[in-house]
Design a protein around this motif. Structure first.
Motif, PDB file in Angstrom:
ATOM      1  N   ALA A 394     -14.609  74.949  38.444  1.00 39.44           N
ATOM      2  CA  ALA A 394     -14.092  74.230  39.611  1.00 39.44           C
ATOM      3  C   ALA A 394     -14.438  72.746  39.523  1.00 39.44           C
ATOM      4  N   ALA A 395     -15.685  72.464  39.086  1.00 39.42           N
ATOM      5  CA  ALA A 395     -16.101  71.069  38.938  1.00 39.42           C
ATOM      6  C   ALA A 395     -15.290  70.367  37.860  1.00 39.42           C
ATOM      7  N   LEU A 396     -15.024  71.067  36.763  1.00 38.92           N
ATOM      8  CA  LEU A 396     -14.236  70.486  35.688  1.00 38.92           C
ATOM      9  C   LEU A 396     -12.801  70.214  36.146  1.00 38.92           C
ATOM     10  N   SER A 397     -12.234  71.138  36.883  1.00 35.23           N
ATOM     11  CA  SER A 397     -10.878  70.935  37.394  1.00 35.23           C
ATOM     12  C   SER A 397     -10.822  69.738  38.325  1.00 35.23           C
ATOM     13  N   LEU A 398     -11.834  69.606  39.178  1.00 34.21           N
ATOM     14  CA  LEU A 398     -11.898  68.477  40.096  1.00 34.21           C
ATOM     15  C   LEU A 398     -12.052  67.157  39.334  1.00 34.21           C
ATOM     16  N   ALA A 399     -12.743  67.218  38.194  1.00 30.01           N
ATOM     17  CA  ALA A 399     -12.981  66.007  37.414  1.00 30.01           C
ATOM     18  C   ALA A 399     -11.695  65.422  36.836  1.00 30.01           C
ATOM     19  N   LEU A 400     -10.647  66.212  36.776  1.00 31.01           N
ATOM     20  CA  LEU A 400      -9.374  65.702  36.267  1.00 31.01           C
ATOM     21  C   LEU A 400      -8.804  64.613  37.164  1.00 31.01           C
ATOM     22  N   THR A 401      -9.176  64.660  38.436  1.00 35.61           N
ATOM     23  CA  THR A 401      -8.647  63.668  39.386  1.00 35.61           C
ATOM     24  C   THR A 401      -9.742  62.846  40.065  1.00 35.61           C
ATOM     25  N   ARG A 402     -10.988  63.297  39.982  1.00 30.32           N
ATOM     26  CA  ARG A 402     -12.090  62.570  40.620  1.00 30.32           C
ATOM     27  C   ARG A 402     -13.161  62.233  39.586  1.00 30.32           C
ATOM     28  N   GLU A 403     -13.381  60.960  39.375  1.00 29.52           N
ATOM     29  CA  GLU A 403     -14.339  60.503  38.364  1.00 29.52           C
ATOM     30  C   GLU A 403     -15.743  61.002  38.660  1.00 29.52           C
ATOM     31  N   SER A 404     -16.120  61.063  39.932  1.00 27.40           N
ATOM     32  CA  SER A 404     -17.486  61.460  40.289  1.00 27.40           C
ATOM     33  C   SER A 404     -17.808  62.876  39.830  1.00 27.40           C
TER      34      SER A 404
END
Length: 534
Positions: A394-404
């Motif tokens: 989930a964190a990796l997927s979020l990282a696709l659009t959020r740099e943090s």
């Protein structure tokens, strides 16, 4: 393991030497120190002892160096240790320095990190160098030393500690014999025979994730950075790490699936197929050759105490740490250097035996600090359960659009541990607001010529700013700098400020306005002696 067409030590780029067992004397004299294990940690320990004028005998059951790349990343702090022993030049000439890492999720970059670097740093944050070269360069120094006797093909099969010395039982091609030593440093690795002989075992956690290490030789112009691939096409759901090394060698670590057996995974045809898929992931379609491979799992294991009687444990004989964050070899190098200077001080008479009581709290504390950081990286790289995997993905997927979110993929590279609560660390002065605190490693500074680290003595060094005290006959070197220099600002120093630096480059104590009496008292406390020994 090597390809079937090559012999066990037939490398594409490295010539492994063969060491014969030496001739032995009819009667073995009592040695000051026996170091068991001629890997990097054992050789650092022996070289540190020699640096301080103490003889040792270095034992190893093999006939050559460890094969394969194994530990490849050497940190800045380890280079400072090597530099203090006069060992950096061949390493610098061969190794590849780097500062940057990139992480990718399903082929898209989600993180680029840069480790701290700048003009005040003599060394880069990290260097890539195969372990064979590390051992070769250390061995060259060992062979040149008149204070180190090396014995290859010499296996320790037992020991007896009578409280005043240790008798090692050893077998070599000529038979079995005993070797007495006042002290023993066990640096004989994860399967330590010394640890077993002492009835000790490592304790901690075993992680389920398993990785294959594969060294391949290929000409590829990608820069020297650390690359991590999460859920790549080549290993769906898994993790791949890639490092460039000298001689066109590339280290590829790829995670095994739960349904892959280690036995099948290390078959040559399966390794070649897996590597081919990884290379396609990084858009490489040129020629390559397989050099060496192995398999490992991530563990956090350590001894309850790094000392038993007159035996001290260092490196993998004392602890097993995950590779993530490149802490294993670097932690071991610090172990060997730490116990080396302390044993030397006791054997040379400048310190009492109680100084040795600081070894376990300092180095075991460093290992626990490694565990705290490496465990976070390990759970991210190798999720230990379905729940962890769901959160990681989930964190990796979020990282696709959020740099943090991408920052969660940062491996938290190794940093030196601060010996804040050690009995071998002295007082702090609340009047100093900047600079390395007591217990921390030296902060290097560029000077008018060279670096601060170039001016340190072999033993303790007193760094004095301005008109601070310069005690004579105190058993330490003195480095005096003007209080107006930029170094004074970095160290939060004014006129009369002083820092006491230990032989292992950690700050022992500091004073806003130092006095000779305070410095002498601090030295006596750290070295566990009642009065100054001149």
């Amino acid at each position: 393991m090597r390809p079937a067409v090559r012999d066990e030590f037939e490398s594409l780029y490295f010539d492994y030497p063969h060491f014969e067992a030496p001739d032995r004397p009819a009667v073995e004299p009592l040695r000051p120190v026996a170091v068991v294990g001629a890997g990097p940690v054992g050789m650092i320990a022996a070289l540190t002892l020699a640096h301080h004028g103490v003889r040792s005998v270095l034992l190893d059951d093999k006939a050559t160096f460890n094969d394969g790349s194994r530990a490849i990343c050497i940190s800045r702090s380890s280079y400072h240790i090597l530099d203090s022993l006069g060992l950096t030049q061949p390493c610098l000439e061969k190794s590849l320095g780097w500062t940057t890492g990139r992480s990718f999720y399903r082929g898209q970059q989600i993180l680029e990190f840069a480790m701290p670097d700048g003009p005040n740093e003599k060394f880069r944050p990290m260097y890539n160098l195969q372990q064979q070269y590390i051992e070769q360069f250390l061995w060259n120094a060992v062979a040149d030393s008149d204070l180190i006797e090396a014995r290859w093909q010499s296996k320790v099969v037992g020991l007896v500690d009578d409280g005043s010395s240790v008798r090692l039982a050893i077998t070599d091609p000529s038979g079995r014999y005993e070797l007495p030593a006042k002290w023993v440093i066990a640096a004989d690795g994860a399967r330590s025979a010394i640890r077993k002989s002492c009835g000790l075992r490592l304790k901690g956690e075993n992680y389920e994730g398993r990785y294959v290490i594969a060294d391949v030789q290929m000409r590829h112009d990608f820069p020297t950075i650390r690359r991590a691939l999460f859920d790549p096409a080549s290993r769906p759901g898994g993790t791949v790490l890639i490092h460039r090394q000298p001689d066109d060698i590339w280290r590829i670590d790829y995670q095994l699936r739960d349904d892959e057996s280690a036995e099948d995974a290390v078959r040559e045809e399966n390794v070649r197929a897996a590597v081919s898929r990884v290379l396609r992931d990084i858009d490489y379609d040129g020629d390559w050759d397989l050099e060496w491979w192995s398999v490992y799992s991530a563990n956090t294991l350590l001894l309850d105490d790094y000392r038993k009687g007159r035996v001290f444990f260092a490196g993998d004989s004392a602890h097993i740490v995950p590779i993530f964050g490149v802490r294993g070899l670097n932690n071991g190098i610090a172990d060997g250097h730490n116990i080396g200077w302390k044993l030397a001080a006791v054997l040379k008479g400048s310190a009492e035996d109680a100084l040795l009581d600081s070894y376990t709290p300092e180095r075991r504390g460093a290992t626990l600090d490694v565990f705290a950081n490496a465990s976070k990286s390990t759970r991210f790289m190798t999720p230990p359960s379905h729940g962890w995997r769901v959160m990681r993905d989930a964190a990796l997927s979020l990282a696709l659009t959020r740099e943090s979110a991408g920052r969660l993929a940062n491996p938290r590279q190794m940093t030196p541990y601060t010996y804040a609560d050690s009995p071998a660390t002295g007082p702090d002065d609340p009047g100093i607001s900047r600079g390395p605190v007591p217990g921390a490693m030296l902060q290097d500074v560029a000077l008018d010529s060279g670096f601060l680290s170039d001016r340190l003595g072999r033993g303790f060094t007193l760094l004095v700013f301005g008109n601070g005290p310069k005690p004579e006959k105190a058993g330490l070197a003195v480095v005096a700098l003007p209080a107006t220099w930029a170094a004074a600002d970095i160290y939060g120093a004014g006129d009369g400020t002083a820092y006491l630096i230990r032989p292992d480059l950690h700050i022992a104590a500091r004073w806003r306005r130092a006095t000779e009496e305070g410095i002498r008292q601090c030295m006596n406390t750290i070295l566990a002696r009642e009065e100054e020994i001149v």
